[in-house]
Design an enzyme around this catalytic site. Structure first.
Site, PDB file in Angstrom:
ATOM      1  N   LYS A 250      -5.471 -12.412  -1.093  1.00 45.02           N
ATOM      2  CA  LYS A 250      -6.777 -13.006  -1.386  1.00 45.02           C
ATOM      3  C   LYS A 250      -6.616 -14.421  -1.929  1.00 45.02           C
ATOM      4  O   LYS A 250      -7.348 -15.329  -1.553  1.00 45.02           O
ATOM      5  CB  LYS A 250      -7.540 -12.150  -2.405  1.00 45.02           C
ATOM      6  CG  LYS A 250      -7.981 -10.816  -1.878  1.00 45.02           C
ATOM      7  CD  LYS A 250      -8.642 -10.011  -2.984  1.00 45.02           C
ATOM      8  CE  LYS A 250      -8.953  -8.609  -2.531  1.00 45.02           C
ATOM      9  NZ  LYS A 250      -9.451  -7.790  -3.653  1.00 45.02           N
ATOM     10  N   LYS A 251      -5.654 -14.592  -2.799  1.00 42.04           N
ATOM     11  CA  LYS A 251      -5.404 -15.913  -3.389  1.00 42.04           C
ATOM     12  C   LYS A 251      -4.985 -16.901  -2.298  1.00 42.04           C
ATOM     13  O   LYS A 251      -5.415 -18.048  -2.294  1.00 42.04           O
ATOM     14  CB  LYS A 251      -4.333 -15.811  -4.471  1.00 42.04           C
ATOM     15  CG  LYS A 251      -4.102 -17.093  -5.206  1.00 42.04           C
ATOM     16  CD  LYS A 251      -3.110 -16.901  -6.326  1.00 42.04           C
ATOM     17  CE  LYS A 251      -2.762 -18.255  -6.927  1.00 42.04           C
ATOM     18  NZ  LYS A 251      -1.786 -18.159  -7.977  1.00 42.04           N
TER      19      LYS A 251
END
Length: 112
Positions: free
Chosen positions: A107-108
């Site tokens: 996600k990052k």
């Protein structure tokens, strides 16, 4: 500073997190300009970003993708001198992690 209280609809609410209003007040007392904006309302982000030249995103890691609208607004504004994203630190493309991170690094990487 975005997400300082983890209560997106009213980020400066004194009941958002116990003791947090004192921390926010100490930032204001130190000269930090506090402006309201909501990650759920892009127009409020535009208004807030247009008033500052540095943005610190302090949302919790479980909401890391929620800063995408903020990033879009910052890019369009074109005048932000410094943006410190949520969970600033390790490069997600270079971190080897177990499946126990619950997809956080992927996600990052999506916001890098």
């Amino acid at each position: 500073m975005i997400g300082a209280t983890e209560k997106l609809d009213d980020p400066f609410s004194s009941d958002a997190i116990p003791g947090r209003s004192l921390e926010i007040q100490s930032l204001a007392d130190a000269g930090v300009q506090l402006v309201k904006g909501s990650l759920e309302d892009e127009e409020s982000l535009v208004e807030a970003v247009n008033q500052v030249d540095v943005v610190i995103c302090a949302i919790p890691s479980r909401n890391v993708l929620d800063q995408k609208p903020l990033i879009r607004v910052i890019k369009r504004a074109g005048h932000i001198k410094r943006f410190i994203p949520s969970e600033f630190g390790m490069d997600p493309d270079k971190v080897q992690s177990s499946s126990m991170d619950y997809g956080f690094y992927s996600k990052k990487a999506a916001i890098s």
